[in-house]
Structures are given as structure tokens and as C-alpha cells.
Design a protein around this motif. Structure first.
Motif, PDB file in Angstrom:
ATOM      1  N   LEU A 111     115.036   3.794  -2.811  1.00  0.00           N
ATOM      2  CA  LEU A 111     114.592   2.536  -3.429  1.00  0.00           C
ATOM      3  C   LEU A 111     113.155   2.629  -3.923  1.00  0.00           C
ATOM      4  O   LEU A 111     112.522   1.615  -4.194  1.00  0.00           O
ATOM      5  N   ASP A 112     112.627   3.840  -4.029  1.00  0.00           N
ATOM      6  CA  ASP A 112     111.306   4.031  -4.599  1.00  0.00           C
ATOM      7  C   ASP A 112     111.389   3.891  -6.116  1.00  0.00           C
ATOM      8  O   ASP A 112     112.477   3.857  -6.701  1.00  0.00           O
ATOM      9  N   TYR A 113     110.238   3.844  -6.763  1.00  0.00           N
ATOM     10  CA  TYR A 113     110.216   3.578  -8.207  1.00  0.00           C
ATOM     11  C   TYR A 113     110.952   4.652  -9.001  1.00  0.00           C
ATOM     12  O   TYR A 113     111.733   4.342  -9.907  1.00  0.00           O
ATOM     13  N   ASP A 114     110.730   5.902  -8.690  1.00  0.00           N
ATOM     14  CA  ASP A 114     111.370   6.965  -9.466  1.00  0.00           C
ATOM     15  C   ASP A 114     112.889   6.859  -9.398  1.00  0.00           C
ATOM     16  O   ASP A 114     113.586   7.058 -10.407  1.00  0.00           O
ATOM     17  N   SER A 115     113.413   6.545  -8.215  1.00  0.00           N
ATOM     18  CA  SER A 115     114.863   6.422  -8.059  1.00  0.00           C
ATOM     19  C   SER A 115     115.403   5.214  -8.813  1.00  0.00           C
ATOM     20  O   SER A 115     116.452   5.288  -9.471  1.00  0.00           O
ATOM     21  N   ILE A 116     114.694   4.105  -8.734  1.00  0.00           N
ATOM     22  CA  ILE A 116     115.165   2.878  -9.382  1.00  0.00           C
ATOM     23  C   ILE A 116     115.018   2.963 -10.894  1.00  0.00           C
ATOM     24  O   ILE A 116     115.863   2.453 -11.652  1.00  0.00           O
ATOM     25  N   ARG A 117     113.994   3.645 -11.364  1.00  0.00           N
ATOM     26  CA  ARG A 117     113.801   3.778 -12.816  1.00  0.00           C
ATOM     27  C   ARG A 117     114.954   4.566 -13.445  1.00  0.00           C
ATOM     28  O   ARG A 117     115.308   4.335 -14.613  1.00  0.00           O
ATOM     29  N   GLU A 118     115.546   5.479 -12.708  1.00  0.00           N
ATOM     30  CA  GLU A 118     116.702   6.208 -13.234  1.00  0.00           C
ATOM     31  C   GLU A 118     117.876   5.268 -13.488  1.00  0.00           C
ATOM     32  O   GLU A 118     118.664   5.478 -14.415  1.00  0.00           O
ATOM     33  N   LEU A 119     118.004   4.228 -12.666  1.00  0.00           N
ATOM     34  CA  LEU A 119     119.082   3.259 -12.839  1.00  0.00           C
ATOM     35  C   LEU A 119     118.745   2.207 -13.894  1.00  0.00           C
ATOM     36  O   LEU A 119     119.632   1.690 -14.571  1.00  0.00           O
ATOM     37  N   ASN A 120     117.451   1.891 -14.023  1.00  0.00           N
ATOM     38  CA  ASN A 120     117.022   0.805 -14.910  1.00  0.00           C
ATOM     39  C   ASN A 120     115.645   1.148 -15.464  1.00  0.00           C
ATOM     40  O   ASN A 120     114.621   0.783 -14.892  1.00  0.00           O
ATOM     41  N   PRO A 121     115.593   1.856 -16.597  1.00  0.00           N
ATOM     42  CA  PRO A 121     114.302   2.323 -17.119  1.00  0.00           C
ATOM     43  C   PRO A 121     113.329   1.214 -17.487  1.00  0.00           C
ATOM     44  O   PRO A 121     112.116   1.459 -17.544  1.00  0.00           O
ATOM     45  N   GLU A 122     113.822   0.015 -17.754  1.00  0.00           N
ATOM     46  CA  GLU A 122     112.946  -1.073 -18.181  1.00  0.00           C
ATOM     47  C   GLU A 122     112.505  -1.964 -17.019  1.00  0.00           C
ATOM     48  O   GLU A 122     111.901  -3.019 -17.228  1.00  0.00           O
ATOM     49  N   ILE A 123     112.765  -1.534 -15.816  1.00  0.00           N
ATOM     50  CA  ILE A 123     112.451  -2.366 -14.649  1.00  0.00           C
ATOM     51  C   ILE A 123     110.940  -2.538 -14.474  1.00  0.00           C
ATOM     52  O   ILE A 123     110.158  -1.627 -14.744  1.00  0.00           O
ATOM     53  N   VAL A 124     110.529  -3.721 -14.070  1.00  0.00           N
ATOM     54  CA  VAL A 124     109.174  -3.952 -13.559  1.00  0.00           C
ATOM     55  C   VAL A 124     109.281  -3.835 -12.038  1.00  0.00           C
ATOM     56  O   VAL A 124     109.940  -4.647 -11.394  1.00  0.00           O
ATOM     57  N   TYR A 125     108.666  -2.800 -11.506  1.00  0.00           N
ATOM     58  CA  TYR A 125     108.798  -2.490 -10.080  1.00  0.00           C
ATOM     59  C   TYR A 125     107.444  -2.703  -9.423  1.00  0.00           C
ATOM     60  O   TYR A 125     106.486  -1.968  -9.687  1.00  0.00           O
ATOM     61  N   CYS A 126     107.351  -3.722  -8.581  1.00  0.00           N
ATOM     62  CA  CYS A 126     106.093  -4.030  -7.907  1.00  0.00           C
ATOM     63  C   CYS A 126     106.196  -3.628  -6.445  1.00  0.00           C
ATOM     64  O   CYS A 126     107.052  -4.134  -5.713  1.00  0.00           O
ATOM     65  N   GLN A 127     105.299  -2.752  -6.041  1.00  0.00           N
ATOM     66  CA  GLN A 127     105.292  -2.189  -4.691  1.00  0.00           C
ATOM     67  C   GLN A 127     103.984  -2.584  -4.007  1.00  0.00           C
ATOM     68  O   GLN A 127     102.907  -2.381  -4.553  1.00  0.00           O
ATOM     69  N   ALA A 128     104.090  -3.162  -2.830  1.00  0.00           N
ATOM     70  CA  ALA A 128     102.895  -3.587  -2.108  1.00  0.00           C
ATOM     71  C   ALA A 128     102.961  -3.072  -0.687  1.00  0.00           C
ATOM     72  O   ALA A 128     103.985  -3.195  -0.009  1.00  0.00           O
ATOM     73  N   GLN A 129     101.860  -2.481  -0.237  1.00  0.00           N
ATOM     74  CA  GLN A 129     101.734  -1.992   1.131  1.00  0.00           C
ATOM     75  C   GLN A 129     100.263  -2.027   1.502  1.00  0.00           C
ATOM     76  O   GLN A 129      99.431  -2.399   0.680  1.00  0.00           O
ATOM     77  N   GLY A 130      99.938  -1.668   2.722  1.00  0.00           N
ATOM     78  CA  GLY A 130      98.568  -1.834   3.190  1.00  0.00           C
ATOM     79  C   GLY A 130      97.544  -1.033   2.410  1.00  0.00           C
ATOM     80  O   GLY A 130      96.530  -1.559   1.970  1.00  0.00           O
ATOM     81  N   TRP A 131      97.825   0.267   2.237  1.00  0.00           N
ATOM     82  CA  TRP A 131      96.849   1.163   1.617  1.00  0.00           C
ATOM     83  C   TRP A 131      97.440   1.793   0.365  1.00  0.00           C
ATOM     84  O   TRP A 131      98.656   1.807   0.160  1.00  0.00           O
ATOM     85  N   ALA A 132      96.581   2.356  -0.470  1.00  0.00           N
ATOM     86  CA  ALA A 132      96.991   2.854  -1.777  1.00  0.00           C
ATOM     87  C   ALA A 132      97.950   4.035  -1.655  1.00  0.00           C
ATOM     88  O   ALA A 132      97.824   4.881  -0.767  1.00  0.00           O
ATOM     89  N   LEU A 133      98.912   4.073  -2.554  1.00  0.00           N
ATOM     90  CA  LEU A 133      99.790   5.228  -2.651  1.00  0.00           C
ATOM     91  C   LEU A 133      98.964   6.478  -2.943  1.00  0.00           C
ATOM     92  O   LEU A 133      98.009   6.444  -3.722  1.00  0.00           O
ATOM     93  N   GLY A 134      99.350   7.566  -2.320  1.00  0.00           N
ATOM     94  CA  GLY A 134      98.624   8.817  -2.512  1.00  0.00           C
ATOM     95  C   GLY A 134      97.486   9.013  -1.538  1.00  0.00           C
ATOM     96  O   GLY A 134      96.933  10.114  -1.445  1.00  0.00           O
ATOM     97  N   SER A 135      97.131   7.953  -0.792  1.00  0.00           N
ATOM     98  CA  SER A 135      96.085   8.099   0.215  1.00  0.00           C
ATOM     99  C   SER A 135      96.702   8.610   1.510  1.00  0.00           C
ATOM    100  O   SER A 135      97.916   8.534   1.717  1.00  0.00           O
ATOM    101  N   VAL A 136      95.865   9.128   2.394  1.00  0.00           N
ATOM    102  CA  VAL A 136      96.380   9.639   3.666  1.00  0.00           C
ATOM    103  C   VAL A 136      96.932   8.506   4.530  1.00  0.00           C
ATOM    104  O   VAL A 136      97.686   8.754   5.474  1.00  0.00           O
ATOM    105  N   ASP A 137      96.572   7.265   4.195  1.00  0.00           N
ATOM    106  CA  ASP A 137      96.991   6.119   5.008  1.00  0.00           C
ATOM    107  C   ASP A 137      98.180   5.375   4.428  1.00  0.00           C
ATOM    108  O   ASP A 137      98.559   4.325   4.946  1.00  0.00           O
TER     109      ASP A 137
END
Length: 387
Positions: A111-137
Motif C-alpha cells: 500500500l505504499d505509493y509506488d505500489s498504488i501508483r501502478e494501479l492508479n497512475p493519477e492518484i493523489v497519495y498523501c502519506q503522513a508519519q512522525g518523521w520524514a521518509l528517508g530519514s533514519v527515524d
């Protein structure tokens, strides 16, 4: 299936809600109030917000009756491959996905963006979590208490109250809920102009850093920092004082804000404290802000001389901001009553914004757990959206 017609500006937008607790559901409540057709996925046991505090039935806490309104509930086990097919069907037909699970969980569930974009390329996918993606946290769990501590709220309260503490409201959850809703509508606006969907990320720490430092960056923002006398460069002086609080009148409590020096002077003249008229602390707005910790006690000592009604009459006549102190129960008592089909009467919290041509509305009561599971595969089938 209910067919209430949405009237808000997001009417016709389909939102798949993969959020839980408060932050994400608050964001999708805002979108739903503004007309979006929101389908939320929850476990068979129900979302956490259904049991956050007392409520009229085991499925509905007082919190959930408004937080889940205008939505439809589909109860699925996302780890079950057969049930995951239903989610993929909804993804293919959605305009927006909002997700607040940990990044590693989204990837594991596909259910991550890359997987969902394959099903629906025009999707607006908003992901929210505590710390930034790509950070160690990025995969560290984050709740409101954690984020408040991580963005200086504890330090702010230490400086004001003499001991680190948190604000007694889920500040980060709600601020970030607003940030999510705004980011989604901005991405939808971009898609309307270009046809392009995109990945939108709302790290809680990032959103709350912007929120906290808007004023509390203060003199620390310039480099080198601009000092504030003996005080730290951070912190907006007018609000960084324990003296900023409601004032006790002769018969109750009021909040008067003599913001400009002229406000203070009008009050001092009216109550006969003319010796303060030449005080240099009132010579300019900058001086009044700098010396707020000294001026508020002077003013608070005067307020008990009159009743709340007398102060309100004076302040309105002189255009000085003032309001009687309102309790939480006063606020609830002022809400409109509505009827829930299973939970009975409840108070309706108003939408967050008013639109002149496309009014937000409360058209659907909070759904029971999995109320729309049986029809999930067909919820968005066909061209017409049934809200």
C-alpha cells in the motif's frame, strides 16, 4: 446504501482512508465535510477512536461520532490476500489515498505509493508519519505526546511554567490533520490543471516545526541571532509569560487583550491610573510586547474592580478585544443536536470552513464498524458517486 447528495467543493472526489486514531481521521473528516466521498478501512475490532473516552454504545465514543461522520466503513484484514483484493479495487477507483501507517507497514502490505501508483497512475497519495521518509527515524512510532516533545512544546512550557509539560490537547495530531487536508486539496488542484497525480508527504515533525517556529523562532531566525535582553533569542515575548492568562473580574473571569499601547492607556485613564500614562513601556507596540510580562500583572490587578459585563461593555465601546471565559461545557452546550440511527442524540461539531456556493455539510452519521463491507467492491463502481 444512503444516497445523500454532498454539496461541498470536493463533491465527486473519492478518498480511500487508510488512517487511524485522530490525526488522519480528522483530516479525512475535513475532506468529507467538504463533500468528498470517504471510504475508511478499519479492522474488524474498529478504529482506536471508537473507544477513546466514553460514548453511548461500545462502537461509538463521543469523539468518534463527529470524527467518523460523512464516511463509510469497510472492515478488512489488510494482511489477508483475499481481502486485500477489495482494497486494490477501491484504489483503482479512488482519487485520493490518505495513509498514516508506518512506511515499512505500507510497503509490506503493498500500500505504499509506488505500489498504488501502478494501479492508479493519477492518484493523489498523501502519506503522513512522525518523521520524514528517508530519514533514519522514518519508522519510529509517533503519537501526539512524542511530537510535542520533539518540537519544543516541553521547552516552551518549561520557560513559561517552570517545568517541562505538554499542552493538554492533542495539538500535533490536529495541526497535522489540517496540514494533510490542505496538502491533499493543493495536490488535487494541481491534478485538475495538469492531470498529474503525485506523492504528498506530511511528516509530523516538519509540519509542527513550521507551526511552532512561525512566531517562536523570533530573534533566533536571523543569523547571527538578535538578542532579547537577558531572554533566549527564541520565543515570542508577548506569549512567553505565565502572566498571559484570563483575568478575574468582580464576578467571574474574562479575557481582555490590550494589544496596542493605546488599549492600555484607555483602560488606565478610565480607571484613574493616570500615573501610568507616561510609562515608557507603553511608548510603542514593540516596547509593549517586550515588557508584556510586566504589563499584564499591572492590568490584571485592575480588572477585579468591575464585573464581567461592565468590562465587556467598556471594551466593546473602546474597540479593545475581550470575551468572557468560556468553558469546554459551554462550547458543547452551544452545538446543534443531531440524531444517530444507533447511538441516539449527539452534538454536532461544525465544519471547519464555510463556503458561499458549495457549503460543507454533515450528511451522513458515523458508520458502524464495517457497515459498508458487504458492498465494498461496488461502492465506487460506475460513473456516479453515491455519497
Amino acid at each position: 446504501m444512503t444516497t445523500a447528495t454532498p454539496t461541498g467543493p470536493l463533491s465527486g472526489i473519492r478518498v480511500l482512508d487508510l488512517t487511524r486514531v485522530v490525526m488522519g481521521p480528522f483530516a479525512t473528516q475535513i475532506l468529507a465535510d467538504q463533500g468528498a466521498d470517504v471510504v475508511m478501512i478499519e479492522a474488524a475490532s474498529g478504529d482506536t477512536n471508537r473507544v477513546m473516552g466514553p460514548g453511548p454504545t461500545p462502537q461509538f465514543s463521543g469523539i468518534s461520532l463527529n470524527l467518523l461522520r460523512n464516511k463509510r466503513s469497510v472492515a478488512l484484514d489488510l494482511k489477508d490476500p483475499d481481502q486485500a483484493i477489495t482494497v486494490r479495487t477501491l484504489v483503482e477507483q479512488a482519487d485520493v489515498v490518505v495513509a498514516t501507517m508506518l512506511p515499512r507497514s505500507l510497503r509490506k502490505l503493498g500500500l505504499d505509493y509506488d505500489s498504488i501508483r501502478e494501479l492508479n497512475p493519477e492518484i493523489v497519495y498523501c502519506q503522513a508519519q512522525g518523521w520524514a521518509l528517508g530519514s533514519v527515524d522514518e519508522d519510529l512510532p509517533a503519537y501526539d505526546d512524542i511530537i510535542q516533545a520533539a518540537v519544543g512544546v516541553g521547552d516552551m512550557m518549561d520557560r513559561v511554567a517552570g517545568e517541562p509539560s505538554l499542552l493538554p490537547t492533542i495539538l500535533a495530531d490536529k495541526v497535522c490533520g489540517f496540514a494533510i487536508a490542505q496538502a491533499v486539496t493543493a495536490a488535487l488542484f494541481h491534478r485538475a490543471r495538469t492531470g498529474q497525480g503525485q506523492h504528498v508527504e506530511v511528516p509530523m515533525v516538519q509540519a509542527m516545526t513550521a507551526f511552532m517556529l512561525a512566531e517562536h523562532g523570533a530573534g533566533a531566525i536571523p543569523e547571527p541571532p538578535t538578542p532579547q535582553g537577558d531572554s533566549p533569542a527564541t520565543g515570542y515575548p508577548r506569549v512567553m509569560t505565565p502572566e498571559r492568562r484570563p483575568q478575574q473580574t468582580k464576578d467571574g473571569w474574562i479575557q481582555i487583550l490590550p494589544y496596542h499601547p493605546g488599549h492600555f492607556l484607555k483602560i488606565f485613564v478610565d480607571v484613574g491610573e493616570t500615573q501610568l500614562l507616561d510609562d515608557p513601556r507603553f511608548s510603542s507596540l514593540a516596547e509593549a510586547i517586550k515588557h508584556a510580562h510586566e504589563l499584564y500583572p499591572l492590568f490584571r490587578a485592575i480588572v477585579p474592580r468591575r464585573t464581567t459585563a461592565e468590562w465587556l461593555e467598556f471594551c466593546r465601546r473602546e474597540s479593545i478585544p475581550a470575551v468572557p471565559m468560556v468553558t469546554l461545557q459551554d462550547m458543547v452546550d452551544g452545538l446543534v443536536l443531531a440524531e444517530h440511527p444507533t447511538a441516539g442524540s449527539y452534538r454536532t461539531i461544525p465544519p471547519t470552513a464555510n463556503f458561499s456556493l458549495t457549503p460543507a455539510d454533515v450528511r451522513l452519521p458515523a458508520p458502524g464498524i464495517g457497515e459498508h463491507t458487504d458492498e465494498a467492491a461496488s461502492l465506487w463502481a460506475g460513473a456516479e458517486v453515491e455519497a
